[in-house]
Design a protein around this motif. Structure first.
Motif, PDB file in Angstrom:
ATOM      1  N   MET A  91       0.872  -1.172   0.000  1.00  0.00           N
ATOM      2  CA  MET A  91       0.000   0.000   0.000  1.00  0.00           C
ATOM      3  C   MET A  91       0.907   1.219   0.000  1.00  0.00           C
ATOM      4  N   LEU A  92       0.867   1.971  -1.090  1.00  0.00           N
ATOM      5  CA  LEU A  92       1.613   3.213  -1.179  1.00  0.00           C
ATOM      6  C   LEU A  92       0.671   4.351  -0.829  1.00  0.00           C
ATOM      7  N   HIS A  93       1.106   5.243   0.032  1.00  0.00           N
ATOM      8  CA  HIS A  93       0.335   6.431   0.398  1.00  0.00           C
ATOM      9  C   HIS A  93       0.939   7.584  -0.393  1.00  0.00           C
ATOM     10  N   VAL A  94       0.214   8.025  -1.424  1.00  0.00           N
ATOM     11  CA  VAL A  94       0.767   8.935  -2.421  1.00  0.00           C
ATOM     12  C   VAL A  94       0.020  10.270  -2.437  1.00  0.00           C
ATOM     13  N   ASN A  95       0.773  11.352  -2.461  1.00  0.00           N
ATOM     14  CA  ASN A  95       0.195  12.688  -2.627  1.00  0.00           C
ATOM     15  C   ASN A  95      -0.085  12.889  -4.107  1.00  0.00           C
ATOM     16  N   THR A  96      -1.372  12.991  -4.454  1.00  0.00           N
ATOM     17  CA  THR A  96      -1.763  13.122  -5.853  1.00  0.00           C
ATOM     18  C   THR A  96      -3.145  13.746  -5.955  1.00  0.00           C
ATOM     19  N   MET A  97      -3.395  14.382  -7.062  1.00  0.00           N
ATOM     20  CA  MET A  97      -4.718  14.917  -7.338  1.00  0.00           C
ATOM     21  C   MET A  97      -5.475  14.022  -8.320  1.00  0.00           C
ATOM     22  N   VAL A  98      -4.909  12.876  -8.639  1.00  0.00           N
ATOM     23  CA  VAL A  98      -5.562  11.927  -9.540  1.00  0.00           C
ATOM     24  C   VAL A  98      -6.827  11.406  -8.854  1.00  0.00           C
ATOM     25  N   PRO A  99      -7.969  11.414  -9.554  1.00  0.00           N
ATOM     26  CA  PRO A  99      -9.203  10.886  -8.951  1.00  0.00           C
ATOM     27  C   PRO A  99      -9.059   9.395  -8.610  1.00  0.00           C
ATOM     28  N   GLN A 100      -9.728   8.983  -7.561  1.00  0.00           N
ATOM     29  CA  GLN A 100      -9.617   7.609  -7.077  1.00  0.00           C
ATOM     30  C   GLN A 100      -9.901   6.570  -8.164  1.00  0.00           C
ATOM     31  N   GLU A 101     -10.882   6.848  -9.012  1.00  0.00           N
ATOM     32  CA  GLU A 101     -11.241   5.876 -10.046  1.00  0.00           C
ATOM     33  C   GLU A 101     -10.191   5.769 -11.156  1.00  0.00           C
ATOM     34  N   GLU A 102      -9.216   6.675 -11.171  1.00  0.00           N
ATOM     35  CA  GLU A 102      -8.148   6.626 -12.170  1.00  0.00           C
ATOM     36  C   GLU A 102      -6.845   6.044 -11.631  1.00  0.00           C
ATOM     37  N   ILE A 103      -6.838   5.663 -10.360  1.00  0.00           N
ATOM     38  CA  ILE A 103      -5.660   5.018  -9.767  1.00  0.00           C
ATOM     39  C   ILE A 103      -5.556   3.600 -10.320  1.00  0.00           C
ATOM     40  N   ASN A 104      -4.342   3.192 -10.666  1.00  0.00           N
ATOM     41  CA  ASN A 104      -4.107   1.838 -11.176  1.00  0.00           C
ATOM     42  C   ASN A 104      -3.538   0.964 -10.066  1.00  0.00           C
ATOM     43  N   HIS A 105      -4.393   0.132  -9.491  1.00  0.00           N
ATOM     44  CA  HIS A 105      -3.960  -0.845  -8.498  1.00  0.00           C
ATOM     45  C   HIS A 105      -3.436  -2.045  -9.277  1.00  0.00           C
ATOM     46  N   ILE A 106      -2.323  -2.604  -8.847  1.00  0.00           N
ATOM     47  CA  ILE A 106      -1.639  -3.628  -9.635  1.00  0.00           C
ATOM     48  C   ILE A 106      -1.597  -4.968  -8.882  1.00  0.00           C
ATOM     49  N   TYR A 107      -2.121  -5.991  -9.522  1.00  0.00           N
ATOM     50  CA  TYR A 107      -2.116  -7.342  -8.962  1.00  0.00           C
ATOM     51  C   TYR A 107      -1.458  -8.276  -9.976  1.00  0.00           C
ATOM     52  N   LEU A 108      -0.389  -8.926  -9.554  1.00  0.00           N
ATOM     53  CA  LEU A 108       0.403  -9.769 -10.435  1.00  0.00           C
ATOM     54  C   LEU A 108       0.398 -11.226  -9.974  1.00  0.00           C
ATOM     55  N   ARG A 109       0.800 -12.079 -10.893  1.00  0.00           N
ATOM     56  CA  ARG A 109       0.932 -13.518 -10.633  1.00  0.00           C
ATOM     57  C   ARG A 109      -0.362 -14.068 -10.033  1.00  0.00           C
ATOM     58  N   ASN A 110      -0.283 -14.914  -9.028  1.00  0.00           N
ATOM     59  CA  ASN A 110      -1.500 -15.497  -8.437  1.00  0.00           C
ATOM     60  C   ASN A 110      -2.338 -14.485  -7.669  1.00  0.00           C
ATOM     61  N   ALA A 111      -1.774 -13.331  -7.381  1.00  0.00           N
ATOM     62  CA  ALA A 111      -2.510 -12.302  -6.628  1.00  0.00           C
ATOM     63  C   ALA A 111      -3.644 -11.680  -7.437  1.00  0.00           C
ATOM     64  N   ILE A 112      -3.697 -11.912  -8.740  1.00  0.00           N
ATOM     65  CA  ILE A 112      -4.818 -11.373  -9.516  1.00  0.00           C
ATOM     66  C   ILE A 112      -6.146 -11.953  -9.044  1.00  0.00           C
ATOM     67  N   THR A 113      -6.081 -13.098  -8.352  1.00  0.00           N
ATOM     68  CA  THR A 113      -7.319 -13.690  -7.820  1.00  0.00           C
ATOM     69  C   THR A 113      -7.895 -12.873  -6.662  1.00  0.00           C
ATOM     70  N   LEU A 114      -7.073 -12.015  -6.055  1.00  0.00           N
ATOM     71  CA  LEU A 114      -7.546 -11.197  -4.940  1.00  0.00           C
ATOM     72  C   LEU A 114      -8.509 -10.113  -5.399  1.00  0.00           C
ATOM     73  N   ARG A 115      -8.248  -9.545  -6.565  1.00  0.00           N
ATOM     74  CA  ARG A 115      -9.081  -8.455  -7.086  1.00  0.00           C
ATOM     75  C   ARG A 115      -9.248  -8.615  -8.596  1.00  0.00           C
ATOM     76  N   PRO A 116      -9.973  -9.636  -9.037  1.00  0.00           N
ATOM     77  CA  PRO A 116     -10.137  -9.828 -10.489  1.00  0.00           C
ATOM     78  C   PRO A 116     -10.852  -8.648 -11.157  1.00  0.00           C
ATOM     79  N   ASP A 117     -11.585  -7.882 -10.377  1.00  0.00           N
ATOM     80  CA  ASP A 117     -12.273  -6.702 -10.921  1.00  0.00           C
ATOM     81  C   ASP A 117     -11.296  -5.607 -11.323  1.00  0.00           C
ATOM     82  N   LEU A 118     -10.064  -5.676 -10.847  1.00  0.00           N
ATOM     83  CA  LEU A 118      -9.060  -4.669 -11.173  1.00  0.00           C
ATOM     84  C   LEU A 118      -8.013  -5.176 -12.162  1.00  0.00           C
ATOM     85  N   LYS A 119      -8.256  -6.334 -12.736  1.00  0.00           N
ATOM     86  CA  LYS A 119      -7.291  -6.959 -13.637  1.00  0.00           C
ATOM     87  C   LYS A 119      -7.029  -6.075 -14.862  1.00  0.00           C
TER      88      LYS A 119
END
Length: 125
Positions: A91-119
């Motif tokens: 979890m990175l805590h980042v100072n940004t004005m980017v809207p929440q829906e435009e943040i790219n959360h990254i799930y790799l390898r077997n971890a894509i099963t944790l959030r398939p909606d963000l694949k």
């Protein structure tokens, strides 16, 4: 404004080199996909499942040029019986004005099963 940027990956073995490499790949992908510079980051939390003990994954951030002074903390995940094994979460805590829906959360390898909606399609890391 501070936004949380999430990500996760897995390793196949509890080995220092694999833990550091997987974490570095994950962090670099989060940094690239979200156009993050070190001075934008307030802190980074990294958690691991209880089967990862060979290294502190926070060591990976020190391998990225310019990220020496970013505060990083490692911790252990809650050992839920149905949880994904050998998993590293960040979890990175980042100072940004980017809207929440435009943040790219990254799930790799077997971890894509944790959030398939963000694949992200066509990601082969």
């Amino acid at each position: 404004m501070i936004r949380g940027i999430r990500g996760a990956t897995t390793v196949t073995e509890n080995r220092e080199d694999e833990i550091i490499e997987a974490t570095e790949i994950l962090l670099k992908e989060i940094i690239e996909q979200n156009k993050i510079e070190a001075n934008m980051v307030a802190s980074i939390f990294i958690s691991v499942t209880e089967d990862i003990t060979a290294a502190f994954p926070a060591k990976a951030i020190r391998l990225i040029n310019g990220w020496t002074f970013v505060p990083v903390m490692c911790m252990r995940e809650i050992p839920v019986p149905s949880g994904l094994p050998k998993c590293i979460r960040v979890m990175l805590h980042v100072n940004t004005m980017v809207p929440q829906e435009e943040i790219n959360h990254i799930y790799l390898r077997n971890a894509i099963t944790l959030r398939p909606d963000l694949k992200v399609e066509n990601r082969s890391l």
